[in-house]
Scaffold this motif. Structure first.
Motif, mmCIF file in Angstrom:
data_model
loop_
_atom_site.group_PDB
_atom_site.id
_atom_site.type_symbol
_atom_site.label_atom_id
_atom_site.label_comp_id
_atom_site.label_asym_id
_atom_site.label_seq_id
_atom_site.Cartn_x
_atom_site.Cartn_y
_atom_site.Cartn_z
ATOM 1 N N THR A 68 0.799 -1.020 0.072
ATOM 2 C CA THR A 68 0.125 0.195 0.202
ATOM 3 C C THR A 68 0.753 1.417 0.051
ATOM 4 O O THR A 68 2.219 1.075 0.635
ATOM 5 N N THR A 69 0.381 2.757 -0.748
ATOM 6 C CA THR A 69 0.771 3.593 -0.445
ATOM 7 C C THR A 69 0.460 4.657 -0.102
ATOM 8 O O THR A 69 -0.703 4.430 -0.457
ATOM 9 N N GLN A 70 0.311 6.029 0.392
ATOM 10 C CA GLN A 70 -0.625 6.513 1.247
ATOM 11 C C GLN A 70 0.248 7.784 1.406
ATOM 12 O O GLN A 70 1.542 7.135 2.177
ATOM 13 N N CYS A 117 -6.095 6.002 -0.348
ATOM 14 C CA CYS A 117 -4.152 4.866 -0.460
ATOM 15 C C CYS A 117 -3.888 3.650 -1.648
ATOM 16 O O CYS A 117 -5.475 3.205 -2.413
ATOM 17 N N SER A 118 -2.833 3.743 -1.855
ATOM 18 C CA SER A 118 -3.158 2.805 -3.437
ATOM 19 C C SER A 118 -2.419 1.270 -3.127
ATOM 20 O O SER A 118 -1.636 1.390 -2.344
ATOM 21 N N HIS A 119 -3.172 0.827 -3.757
ATOM 22 C CA HIS A 119 -2.770 -1.371 -3.491
ATOM 23 C C HIS A 119 -3.360 -1.559 -4.892
ATOM 24 O O HIS A 119 -4.243 -1.994 -4.838
ATOM 25 N N ASN A 120 -2.543 -0.902 -5.589
ATOM 26 C CA ASN A 120 -2.314 -1.817 -7.078
ATOM 27 C C ASN A 120 -1.675 -3.508 -7.269
ATOM 28 O O ASN A 120 -2.535 -3.620 -8.338
ATOM 29 N N ASN A 121 -1.605 -3.496 -6.272
ATOM 30 C CA ASN A 121 -1.509 -5.300 -6.236
ATOM 31 C C ASN A 121 -2.876 -6.015 -5.329
ATOM 32 O O ASN A 121 -2.080 -7.544 -5.302
ATOM 33 N N THR A 141 -0.046 -5.996 7.941
ATOM 34 C CA THR A 141 0.991 -6.258 7.981
ATOM 35 C C THR A 141 0.552 -4.084 7.981
ATOM 36 O O THR A 141 -0.086 -4.430 6.918
ATOM 37 N N PHE A 142 1.808 -3.087 8.890
ATOM 38 C CA PHE A 142 1.375 -2.460 8.427
ATOM 39 C C PHE A 142 1.892 -1.511 7.947
ATOM 40 O O PHE A 142 3.363 -1.349 7.418
ATOM 41 N N GLY A 143 1.511 -0.395 6.409
ATOM 42 C CA GLY A 143 2.610 0.049 6.101
ATOM 43 C C GLY A 143 2.636 1.444 6.937
ATOM 44 O O GLY A 143 2.936 1.453 8.404
ATOM 45 N N SER A 144 3.586 2.743 6.062
ATOM 46 C CA SER A 144 3.984 3.908 6.580
ATOM 47 C C SER A 144 3.345 5.002 7.258
ATOM 48 O O SER A 144 2.966 5.133 8.418
ATOM 49 N N GLN A 178 6.908 5.999 13.600
ATOM 50 C CA GLN A 178 7.565 4.637 13.184
ATOM 51 C C GLN A 178 6.292 3.705 12.891
ATOM 52 O O GLN A 178 5.058 3.942 13.441
ATOM 53 N N SER A 179 5.906 2.983 11.916
ATOM 54 C CA SER A 179 4.914 1.935 11.919
ATOM 55 C C SER A 179 5.574 0.938 12.283
ATOM 56 O O SER A 179 6.261 0.622 13.580
ATOM 57 N N LEU A 180 4.473 -0.677 12.646
ATOM 58 C CA LEU A 180 4.553 -1.374 13.542
ATOM 59 C C LEU A 180 5.042 -2.609 12.316
ATOM 60 O O LEU A 180 5.360 -2.355 11.306
#
Lengths: 114, 113
Positions: free
Chosen positions: A4-6, A22-26, A103-106, B41-43
């Motif tokens: 993901t990209t945000q 949020c982008s999630h192309n896949n 799974t966390f992104g930024s 930061q993130s987790l």
């Protein structure tokens, strides 16, 4: 799991509507899109989850276009207390048995000004 | 919704010592997850704990450093062993406690001096 990209950060003022994309192309066919909110010194909190089109609850709305390659979290009329980090996550399903970790992104750091 | 109680909420520890963090869920859950979050930061997932079996660790995390116990379906502990200042972080536990959505503990803020 889909990446993901945000945006890293966003600024807003009280009373405004905030949209975080949020982008999630896949994204996979079975994947759901989930958003979490994290305040300082607290663990993340579930906000909303959706698969397609639009989902609305008492906190936010989630807009998902037909191709599902992106999603937008909409916070209506934000207040100072909405200042937090917002995470977009993709994966699992609403009926997941809880056997898989998130799974966390930024995340996106939202700062609401008076 | 379910509640996860995590303690201690914070601690300051001497390097070389160990700290055990406890997480109690108010309902039975299959898996519990342990995360680390550096300031700002993130987790990052440390490991997954399944009752009755050894925890599964993510790359970069090892059992000797972060031993985990999961004695029953409502409780888990994470120990941070032989601590160094680099271990200073926030540690969080989590589990799925409803039809969807995961619940997190409030975190343990660890400072190693």
């Amino acid at each position: 799991l889909a990446k993901t990209t945000q945006p890293i950060s966003m600024d807003s003022y009280e009373g405004q509507e905030v949209n975080i994309t949020c982008s999630h192309n896949n994204i996979a066919t079975n994947d759901y899109i989930t958003w979490y909110q994290q305040f300082p010194s607290q663990g993340p909190r579930f906000i909303i989850q959706g698969y397609k089109t639009k989902v609305t609850n008492e906190v936010a709305s989630l807009f998902i276009p037909a191709d599902r390659k992106s999603s937008t979290l909409s916070l209506p009329r934000v207040s100072l207390s909405d200042t937090a980090v917002y995470y977009c996550l993709v994966g699992g399903s609403s009926m997941d048995t809880g056997r898989r970790a998130l799974t966390f992104g930024s995340g996106t750091r939202l700062q609401v000004q008076p | 919704s379910a509640v996860i109680s995590q303690k201690p909420s914070r601690d300051i520890c001497q390097r070389g010592t160990s700290l055990t963090i406890q997480c109690q869920v108010d309902s039975q859950v299959t898996m519990m997850f342990w995360y680390r979050q550096q300031p700002g930061q993130s987790l990052t997932l440390i490991a997954t704990a399944n009752q009755g079996s050894e925890a599964t660790y993510e790359s970069g995390f090892v059992i000797d450093k972060f031993p985990i116990s999961r004695p029953n379906l409502t409780f888990s502990t994470l120990t941070v062993s032989n601590m160094s200042p680099e271990d200073s972080s926030i540690y969080l536990c989590s589990a799925q406690t409803g039809t969807y959505g995961y619940t997190f503990g409030s975190g343990t803020r660890l400072t190693v001096v």
